[in-house]
Design a protein around this motif. Structure first.
Motif, PDB file in Angstrom:
ATOM      1  N   LEU A  80       0.729  -1.264   0.302  1.00 35.48           N
ATOM      2  CA  LEU A  80      -0.092  -0.010   0.189  1.00 35.48           C
ATOM      3  C   LEU A  80       0.930   1.229   0.086  1.00 35.48           C
ATOM      4  N   SER A  81       0.324   2.230  -0.943  1.00 35.80           N
ATOM      5  CA  SER A  81       1.008   3.687  -0.547  1.00 35.80           C
ATOM      6  C   SER A  81       0.022   4.388  -0.486  1.00 35.80           C
ATOM      7  N   PRO A  82       0.665   6.089   0.143  1.00 37.38           N
ATOM      8  CA  PRO A  82      -0.634   6.757   0.373  1.00 37.38           C
ATOM      9  C   PRO A  82      -1.390   6.685  -0.872  1.00 37.38           C
ATOM     10  N   SER A  83      -0.481   7.542  -1.704  1.00 36.53           N
ATOM     11  CA  SER A  83      -0.832   8.425  -3.472  1.00 36.53           C
ATOM     12  C   SER A  83      -2.063   7.002  -3.911  1.00 36.53           C
ATOM     13  N   ASN A  84      -1.717   5.904  -3.780  1.00 37.05           N
ATOM     14  CA  ASN A  84      -2.517   5.209  -4.811  1.00 37.05           C
ATOM     15  C   ASN A  84      -3.796   3.962  -3.745  1.00 37.05           C
ATOM     16  N   ALA A  85      -3.842   3.921  -2.099  1.00 31.79           N
ATOM     17  CA  ALA A  85      -4.467   3.022  -1.700  1.00 31.79           C
ATOM     18  C   ALA A  85      -5.745   2.194  -2.259  1.00 31.79           C
ATOM     19  N   GLY A  86      -5.891   3.707  -2.833  1.00 34.63           N
ATOM     20  CA  GLY A  86      -7.698   3.241  -3.759  1.00 34.63           C
ATOM     21  C   GLY A  86      -7.718   2.250  -4.079  1.00 34.63           C
ATOM     22  N   ARG A  87      -6.684   2.203  -5.554  1.00 36.35           N
ATOM     23  CA  ARG A  87      -6.629   1.734  -6.212  1.00 36.35           C
ATOM     24  C   ARG A  87      -6.155   0.011  -6.388  1.00 36.35           C
ATOM     25  N   ASP A  88      -5.228  -0.528  -4.664  1.00 34.36           N
ATOM     26  CA  ASP A  88      -5.229  -1.550  -4.902  1.00 34.36           C
ATOM     27  C   ASP A  88      -6.061  -2.426  -3.422  1.00 34.36           C
ATOM     28  N   LEU A  89      -6.988  -1.087  -3.183  1.00 37.09           N
ATOM     29  CA  LEU A  89      -8.144  -1.948  -2.367  1.00 37.09           C
ATOM     30  C   LEU A  89      -9.443  -2.374  -2.413  1.00 37.09           C
ATOM     31  N   VAL A  90      -9.237  -1.818  -3.950  1.00 31.21           N
ATOM     32  CA  VAL A  90     -10.366  -1.820  -4.456  1.00 31.21           C
ATOM     33  C   VAL A  90     -10.695  -1.919  -6.193  1.00 31.21           C
ATOM     34  N   MET A  91     -10.236  -0.967  -6.459  1.00 32.65           N
ATOM     35  CA  MET A  91     -10.097  -1.654  -8.582  1.00 32.65           C
ATOM     36  C   MET A  91      -8.979  -2.673  -8.854  1.00 32.65           C
ATOM     37  N   LYS A  92      -8.206  -2.990  -8.149  1.00 32.72           N
ATOM     38  CA  LYS A  92      -7.290  -4.599  -8.305  1.00 32.72           C
ATOM     39  C   LYS A  92      -7.495  -5.573  -7.369  1.00 32.72           C
ATOM     40  N   ARG A  93      -7.924  -5.209  -6.608  1.00 31.68           N
ATOM     41  CA  ARG A  93      -8.821  -6.492  -6.169  1.00 31.68           C
ATOM     42  C   ARG A  93      -9.879  -7.232  -6.571  1.00 31.68           C
ATOM     43  N   TYR A  94     -10.654  -6.212  -7.389  1.00 36.75           N
ATOM     44  CA  TYR A  94     -11.558  -6.031  -8.200  1.00 36.75           C
ATOM     45  C   TYR A  94     -11.177  -6.890  -9.143  1.00 36.75           C
ATOM     46  N   ASP A  95     -10.507  -6.772  -9.993  1.00 34.41           N
ATOM     47  CA  ASP A  95      -9.585  -7.152 -11.513  1.00 34.41           C
ATOM     48  C   ASP A  95      -8.720  -7.865 -11.409  1.00 34.41           C
ATOM     49  N   TYR A  96      -7.975  -8.812  -9.898  1.00 32.70           N
ATOM     50  CA  TYR A  96      -7.142  -9.964  -9.429  1.00 32.70           C
ATOM     51  C   TYR A  96      -8.019 -10.655  -9.738  1.00 32.70           C
ATOM     52  N   ALA A  97      -9.472 -10.518  -9.270  1.00 35.92           N
ATOM     53  CA  ALA A  97      -9.923 -11.900  -8.639  1.00 35.92           C
ATOM     54  C   ALA A  97     -11.384 -11.775 -10.277  1.00 35.92           C
ATOM     55  N   ALA A  98     -11.142 -11.224 -10.986  1.00 34.11           N
ATOM     56  CA  ALA A  98     -12.456 -10.813 -12.416  1.00 34.11           C
ATOM     57  C   ALA A  98     -10.848 -12.242 -13.001  1.00 34.11           C
ATOM     58  N   ALA A  99     -10.054 -11.728 -13.404  1.00 31.01           N
ATOM     59  CA  ALA A  99      -9.400 -12.681 -14.036  1.00 31.01           C
ATOM     60  C   ALA A  99      -8.966 -13.608 -13.139  1.00 31.01           C
ATOM     61  N   ARG A 100      -9.350 -13.929 -11.776  1.00 31.11           N
ATOM     62  CA  ARG A 100      -9.247 -15.216 -11.097  1.00 31.11           C
ATOM     63  C   ARG A 100      -7.729 -16.164 -10.656  1.00 31.11           C
ATOM     64  N   ILE A 101      -6.925 -14.951 -10.429  1.00 30.26           N
ATOM     65  CA  ILE A 101      -5.328 -15.244  -9.583  1.00 30.26           C
ATOM     66  C   ILE A 101      -5.643 -15.499  -8.364  1.00 30.26           C
ATOM     67  N   PRO A 102      -5.672 -16.445  -8.324  1.00 25.31           N
ATOM     68  CA  PRO A 102      -5.786 -17.575  -7.230  1.00 25.31           C
ATOM     69  C   PRO A 102      -5.478 -16.126  -6.011  1.00 25.31           C
ATOM     70  N   GLN A 103      -5.020 -15.843  -5.954  1.00 28.22           N
ATOM     71  CA  GLN A 103      -4.946 -14.781  -4.026  1.00 28.22           C
ATOM     72  C   GLN A 103      -3.732 -13.658  -4.360  1.00 28.22           C
ATOM     73  N   TYR A 104      -3.936 -12.679  -3.755  1.00 38.05           N
ATOM     74  CA  TYR A 104      -4.099 -10.984  -4.126  1.00 38.05           C
ATOM     75  C   TYR A 104      -3.716 -11.228  -2.098  1.00 38.05           C
TER      76      TYR A 104
END
Length: 191
Positions: free
Chosen positions: A117-141
């Protein structure tokens, strides 16, 4: 004549969606990612962030089997149908993916992505990337919180399309898992 700034390619690009190929023309120094054809620009990470990413990469490399490749920043995951491309802080993928000439790793080859996590883009990691990585079926994040000195392990749920929190491990505890390979370490090693 002055050097190119980050805004120069944004203006010159026009109205068409960004592609992975377009990223090669951007000036070095920032992290460039894509979300649905839109350019995401992050400033270079600070030393604390880089050290944590590198130390975690080293920890994972110690136990990785030969058929898996563990890398710090540099390898991106491409979602070509969605015009999305992310560069995780740490990634574990099938070594066989290195045999292809490609600008990104296919999500089907990826077993684990890690974001610090970075203060400048924590939202990307916690929301957008979480959603997209899961939708792509990457087993672990894994989400690494340096300030909280904790690692949150997310795994795909029974549907295989959403992440659920498996465990949160703090410095001084042990992160023990068999996925994507047997791992046992104290997160204090990376903080």
């Amino acid at each position: 004549m002055g050097g190119m700034t980050v805004t120069d390619p944004l203006i010159q690009h026009g109205s068409r969606p960004w592609t992975i190929d377009d990223l090669a023309d951007l000036p070095e120094g920032n992290r460039y990612e894509l979300l649905g054809g839109s350019l995401l620009v992050s400033p270079p990470a600070d030393n604390f962030h880089c050290r944590t990413s590198q130390d975690l990469t080293d920890v994972l490399k110690r136990g990785a089997p030969k058929d898996l490749y563990v890398a710090g920043s540099g390898f991106g995951v491409g979602f070509p149908d969605a015009g999305t491309y992310y560069v995780p802080d740490v990634i574990v993928f099938q070594r066989s993916a290195l045999g292809r000439r490609a600008k990104s790793v296919k999500p089907a080859d990826v077993l684990l992505v890690v974001e610090v996590l970075s203060p400048s883009n924590a939202g990307r990691d916690l929301v957008m990337k979480r959603y997209d990585y899961a939708a792509a079926r990457i087993p672990q994040y894994w989400i690494v919180d340096q300030d909280g000195q904790a690692i949150t392990v997310l795994e795909l749920d029974a549907s295989g399309q959403h992440y659920e929190e498996s465990i949160v491990v703090k410095a001084g505890e042990r992160l023990v898992t068999d996925q994507p390979f047997p791992i046992d370490f104290d997160p204090a090693e990376v903080f």
